[in-house]
Design an enzyme around this catalytic site. Structure first.
Site, PDB file in Angstrom:
ATOM      1  N   GLN A  78      39.897  47.713  32.464  1.00 54.78           N
ATOM      2  CA  GLN A  78      40.769  46.553  32.314  1.00 54.78           C
ATOM      3  C   GLN A  78      42.181  47.026  31.991  1.00 54.78           C
ATOM      4  OE1 GLN A  78      39.456  43.431  29.683  1.00 54.78           O
ATOM      5  NE2 GLN A  78      41.180  42.146  30.219  1.00 54.78           N
ATOM      6  N   PHE A  79      42.971  47.195  33.052  1.00 54.09           N
ATOM      7  CA  PHE A  79      44.323  47.706  32.868  1.00 54.09           C
ATOM      8  C   PHE A  79      45.199  46.748  32.076  1.00 54.09           C
ATOM      9  CE2 PHE A  79      45.460  44.965  36.339  1.00 54.09           C
ATOM     10  CZ  PHE A  79      46.833  44.789  36.264  1.00 54.09           C
ATOM     11  N   THR A  80      44.860  45.462  32.029  1.00 57.79           N
ATOM     12  CA  THR A  80      45.696  44.506  31.306  1.00 57.79           C
ATOM     13  C   THR A  80      45.720  44.770  29.805  1.00 57.79           C
ATOM     14  OG1 THR A  80      43.901  42.892  31.159  1.00 57.79           O
ATOM     15  CG2 THR A  80      45.398  42.700  33.054  1.00 57.79           C
TER      16      THR A  80
END
Length: 146
Positions: A78-80
């Site tokens: 989850q790059f966010t």
């Protein structure tokens, strides 16, 4: 590297309507890889996750780790989690690692977890896919590790 841990009764990940990972009691881990992350930081994060005491003992105290209870581990990229949110009304993803590097470190996290825990108990999402996550959070208990 940031990891958002959620203690779960069960959790699953679907991509295009197909389940790609599922666990019963254990931890759902959203893993965000940053520009400054490397293999050493990845290994340290997974070691911490495996030993982090978030499960209740007989006295209802958080004294047991994932290893202690032999629970499932579902790791989802989850790059966010690397978003910069301090200014404005739109997140900036400048702190996030480039996709190629992020995938290498995400894959390394999975390999390391399987080697140092139990291959049968480690499940994953699909890197860079549009995933649907189903979860029953236990508690709720959620921690952000950096």
């Amino acid at each position: 590297m940031r990891a958002l841990l959620q203690r779960v009764q069960h959790a699953s990940v679907c991509v295009d309507g197909k389940t790609v990972g599922a666990i019963e009691q254990g931890l759902l881990v959203f893993l965000g890889v940053g520009k400054d992350d490397d293999v050493i930081k990845t290994h340290k994060m997974i070691e911490k996750i495996l030993k982090y005491r978030v499960f209740s003992d007989a006295d209802d105290k958080m004294n047991l780790s994932l290893k202690d209870i032999q629970g499932g581990l579902l790791i989802v990229s989850q790059f966010t989690l690397q978003a910069e949110t301090a200014k404005g009304l739109r997140p900036s993803f400048t702190p996030a690692a480039e996709p190629k590097t992020a995938k290498l470190l995400y894959d390394e996290a999975i390999v390391f977890a399987k080697q140092h825990y139990s291959e049968d108990l480690v499940q994953t999402g699909e890197f860079a896919a549009d995933m649907q996550i189903s979860i029953v959070n236990d508690g709720p208990v959620t921690f952000l590790l950096e």
